[in-house]
Write a protein that holds these residues in place. Sequence first.
Motif, PDB file in Angstrom:
ATOM      1  N   TYR A  69       0.836  -1.204   0.000  1.00  0.00           N
ATOM      2  CA  TYR A  69       0.000   0.000   0.000  1.00  0.00           C
ATOM      3  C   TYR A  69       0.876   1.261   0.000  1.00  0.00           C
ATOM      4  O   TYR A  69       0.701   2.175  -0.812  1.00  0.00           O
ATOM      5  N   GLY A  70       1.847   1.303   0.924  1.00  0.00           N
ATOM      6  CA  GLY A  70       2.749   2.450   0.975  1.00  0.00           C
ATOM      7  C   GLY A  70       3.632   2.546  -0.245  1.00  0.00           C
ATOM      8  O   GLY A  70       3.856   3.632  -0.781  1.00  0.00           O
ATOM      9  N   GLY A  71       4.139   1.388  -0.693  1.00  0.00           N
ATOM     10  CA  GLY A  71       4.982   1.405  -1.888  1.00  0.00           C
ATOM     11  C   GLY A  71       4.258   1.919  -3.113  1.00  0.00           C
ATOM     12  O   GLY A  71       4.838   2.615  -3.957  1.00  0.00           O
ATOM     13  N   GLY A  72       2.963   1.602  -3.226  1.00  0.00           N
ATOM     14  CA  GLY A  72       2.186   2.079  -4.364  1.00  0.00           C
ATOM     15  C   GLY A  72       2.110   3.591  -4.405  1.00  0.00           C
ATOM     16  O   GLY A  72       2.233   4.215  -5.468  1.00  0.00           O
ATOM     17  N   PHE A  73       1.923   4.211  -3.242  1.00  0.00           N
ATOM     18  CA  PHE A  73       1.883   5.674  -3.181  1.00  0.00           C
ATOM     19  C   PHE A  73       3.230   6.280  -3.566  1.00  0.00           C
ATOM     20  O   PHE A  73       3.294   7.292  -4.273  1.00  0.00           O
ATOM     21  N   ALA A  74       4.300   5.709  -3.045  1.00  0.00           N
ATOM     22  CA  ALA A  74       5.622   6.289  -3.272  1.00  0.00           C
ATOM     23  C   ALA A  74       6.111   6.069  -4.697  1.00  0.00           C
ATOM     24  O   ALA A  74       6.916   6.858  -5.208  1.00  0.00           O
ATOM     25  N   THR A  75       5.650   5.007  -5.346  1.00  0.00           N
ATOM     26  CA  THR A  75       6.123   4.693  -6.686  1.00  0.00           C
ATOM     27  C   THR A  75       5.353   5.434  -7.763  1.00  0.00           C
ATOM     28  O   THR A  75       5.892   5.709  -8.841  1.00  0.00           O
ATOM     29  N   VAL A  76       4.107   5.797  -7.499  1.00  0.00           N
ATOM     30  CA  VAL A  76       3.279   6.359  -8.567  1.00  0.00           C
ATOM     31  C   VAL A  76       3.802   7.693  -9.097  1.00  0.00           C
ATOM     32  O   VAL A  76       3.694   7.949 -10.301  1.00  0.00           O
ATOM     33  N   PRO A  77       4.421   8.602  -8.287  1.00  0.00           N
ATOM     34  CA  PRO A  77       4.974   9.806  -8.909  1.00  0.00           C
ATOM     35  C   PRO A  77       6.072   9.493  -9.920  1.00  0.00           C
ATOM     36  O   PRO A  77       6.154  10.136 -10.973  1.00  0.00           O
ATOM     37  N   ALA A  78       6.914   8.501  -9.618  1.00  0.00           N
ATOM     38  CA  ALA A  78       7.959   8.123 -10.566  1.00  0.00           C
ATOM     39  C   ALA A  78       7.365   7.449 -11.806  1.00  0.00           C
ATOM     40  O   ALA A  78       7.861   7.625 -12.925  1.00  0.00           O
ATOM     41  N   TYR A  79       6.289   6.671 -11.610  1.00  0.00           N
ATOM     42  CA  TYR A  79       5.589   6.061 -12.743  1.00  0.00           C
ATOM     43  C   TYR A  79       5.035   7.158 -13.655  1.00  0.00           C
ATOM     44  O   TYR A  79       5.140   7.101 -14.889  1.00  0.00           O
ATOM     45  N   LEU A  80       4.452   8.186 -13.048  1.00  0.00           N
ATOM     46  CA  LEU A  80       3.938   9.318 -13.822  1.00  0.00           C
ATOM     47  C   LEU A  80       5.067  10.052 -14.534  1.00  0.00           C
ATOM     48  O   LEU A  80       4.923  10.481 -15.684  1.00  0.00           O
ATOM     49  N   LYS A  81       6.191  10.203 -13.857  1.00  0.00           N
ATOM     50  CA  LYS A  81       7.341  10.872 -14.478  1.00  0.00           C
ATOM     51  C   LYS A  81       7.837  10.085 -15.687  1.00  0.00           C
ATOM     52  O   LYS A  81       8.181  10.652 -16.729  1.00  0.00           O
ATOM     53  N   ASP A  82       7.860   8.758 -15.575  1.00  0.00           N
ATOM     54  CA  ASP A  82       8.289   7.930 -16.708  1.00  0.00           C
ATOM     55  C   ASP A  82       7.357   8.083 -17.901  1.00  0.00           C
ATOM     56  O   ASP A  82       7.799   8.100 -19.047  1.00  0.00           O
ATOM     57  N   LEU A  83       6.056   8.177 -17.632  1.00  0.00           N
ATOM     58  CA  LEU A  83       5.075   8.228 -18.717  1.00  0.00           C
ATOM     59  C   LEU A  83       4.868   9.640 -19.259  1.00  0.00           C
ATOM     60  O   LEU A  83       4.728   9.827 -20.474  1.00  0.00           O
ATOM     61  N   PHE A  84       4.830  10.637 -18.363  1.00  0.00           N
ATOM     62  CA  PHE A  84       4.438  11.983 -18.761  1.00  0.00           C
ATOM     63  C   PHE A  84       5.543  13.022 -18.619  1.00  0.00           C
ATOM     64  O   PHE A  84       5.350  14.173 -19.006  1.00  0.00           O
ATOM     65  N   GLY A  85       6.689  12.662 -18.061  1.00  0.00           N
ATOM     66  CA  GLY A  85       7.772  13.609 -17.892  1.00  0.00           C
ATOM     67  C   GLY A  85       7.595  14.483 -16.668  1.00  0.00           C
ATOM     68  O   GLY A  85       6.648  14.345 -15.891  1.00  0.00           O
ATOM     69  N   THR A  86       8.523  15.424 -16.483  1.00  0.00           N
ATOM     70  CA  THR A  86       8.530  16.282 -15.300  1.00  0.00           C
ATOM     71  C   THR A  86       7.858  17.626 -15.547  1.00  0.00           C
ATOM     72  O   THR A  86       7.779  18.457 -14.641  1.00  0.00           O
ATOM     73  N   TYR A  87       7.365  17.864 -16.748  1.00  0.00           N
ATOM     74  CA  TYR A  87       6.849  19.182 -17.128  1.00  0.00           C
ATOM     75  C   TYR A  87       5.779  19.682 -16.160  1.00  0.00           C
ATOM     76  O   TYR A  87       5.904  20.772 -15.601  1.00  0.00           O
ATOM     77  N   GLN A  88       4.741  18.886 -15.908  1.00  0.00           N
ATOM     78  CA  GLN A  88       3.699  19.241 -14.941  1.00  0.00           C
ATOM     79  C   GLN A  88       3.346  18.028 -14.092  1.00  0.00           C
ATOM     80  O   GLN A  88       2.174  17.751 -13.823  1.00  0.00           O
ATOM     81  N   VAL A  89       4.381  17.327 -13.633  1.00  0.00           N
ATOM     82  CA  VAL A  89       4.142  16.069 -12.928  1.00  0.00           C
ATOM     83  C   VAL A  89       3.396  16.299 -11.612  1.00  0.00           C
ATOM     84  O   VAL A  89       2.593  15.462 -11.179  1.00  0.00           O
ATOM     85  N   GLY A  90       3.621  17.454 -10.957  1.00  0.00           N
ATOM     86  CA  GLY A  90       2.899  17.730  -9.727  1.00  0.00           C
ATOM     87  C   GLY A  90       1.403  17.867  -9.957  1.00  0.00           C
ATOM     88  O   GLY A  90       0.595  17.341  -9.195  1.00  0.00           O
ATOM     89  N   ALA A  91       1.039  18.574 -11.021  1.00  0.00           N
ATOM     90  CA  ALA A  91      -0.381  18.742 -11.335  1.00  0.00           C
ATOM     91  C   ALA A  91      -1.006  17.415 -11.762  1.00  0.00           C
ATOM     92  O   ALA A  91      -2.151  17.109 -11.406  1.00  0.00           O
TER      93      ALA A  91
END
Length: 494
Positions: A336-358
């Motif tokens: 459960y915790g790992g899923g939360f921590a990994t998803v920002p990096a998963y998003l970065k891999d797919l969508f880049g860092t341009y607006q990863v926070g949003a």
Amino acid sequence: MSPPTAPPGWSRWLVPPAALSVHLSIGQAYAWSVFKPPLESALGLSGTQSALPFQLGIVMLGLSAAFGGTLVERNGPRWAMTVALVCFSSGFLLSALGAATGQYWLIVLGYGFVGGIGLGIGYISPVSTLIKWFPDRPGMATGIAIMGFGGGALIASPWSARMLESFGADNAGIALAFLVHGLTYAVFMLLGVVLVRVPRTGRPAAGGPAVPTGPQVPARAAVRTPQFWLLWVVLCTNVTAGIGILEKAAPMITDFFADTSAPVSATAAAGFVALLSAANMAGRIGWSSTSDLIGRKNVYRLYLGAGALMYALIALFGDSSKPLFVLCALVILSFYGGGFATVPAYLKDLFGTYQVGAIHGRLLTAWSTAGVLGPLIVNWVADRQEEAGRHGSSLYGLSFLIMIGLLVAGFVANELVRPVHPRHHVPGPEAPKEAADDRRQQSEPAQPRPSRADRLRLAVGGGAARLRPLRARAEGGAAVHRVTAGPGRSCAGA
């Protein structure tokens, strides 16, 4: 409110403690189950009713992160951390007033609505900043900060239990405990506001890439891609499975072994909540760092596949072995915790860092949904089973089967994730000017090359006396002729 830019020589390892000060505070949400039995006893609430502040808090977490993600990107982490501090602490103060006056709706409003806004803004406040500081190890960087959210209950759970023992489990004691929480967390979160720094333009850290690489997708385009919604399903199912145990952890372990020769006391149940928090915290840094080595998709295969297996073991054998029950629950919470921590990096891999926070903020609406589904499934099923005269572990058998089905659905969604189509990309800041020029030229219609006769007529046009000599090489190695022309004279080719 603008965070100061890091001076030359600033160590990027000073940034995670600023994020931790916020995440360790708002991570108190995972210790809510410690307050459930006292609230149910003092205010005459059912299990479903006592879960309402927590559920609303998670709903507001996702909604505030989704709608505030762009503001966080625009205004920076210091602004976001300040908003989180004000909302989260104010939520506890309102809850203290509600407990003191016996007005449960004030606790729901304070802890759930106002405090939930603080949860969402505080949760995403350091994510994009950390990814910019650690572009070479995004999984580890986000895991460090989000580890604090998972570990917040490791501190809050025994601390809350001790306060309730000292102050009393009645309305006045609960109110005083809420008041102490609100004031203490305000001071602690202020450290993050003071410490946070943003990287200078250019190379963000020694050893890291000078500029972001890979696809760069804006948030508005990201939410239109199937990858975003597949990840939404993945996160929602993984969170639902974990939060179903976490929200009812203390009553659940008590119920499972109530009819055995070794029942679980309230103190031991609070210790179980602290253990779950430790697993949640360890999974955030451990599994997210592992994802940097084996890839995001592979680590989510583990979360969802092995998580379904753990639920099956609890459903079949959990009431016969206390160590097995605890071990399986700890593994589920680490996923459960790992899923939360990994998803920002998963998003970065797919969508880049341009607006990863949003983008991350919008994805957290999956957490809002799971925050309702998980506790609702477990509490509603347990209440219905209790009304039917069942007790012990039989209160949870059906809800565990539902969780297994959800995890299987998430596993399938993860398998369907593919790279984002290039049509959604925007030129990243690293794109050289020449590449941009090439793309612009390719988008313009090509101009046809003029024929030899057109070139000759162009040179002749205007009544010129003579054409300048032209060299033309005939096909097949023909001889080169000089062609000249004057007024009224014709031109002959080779």
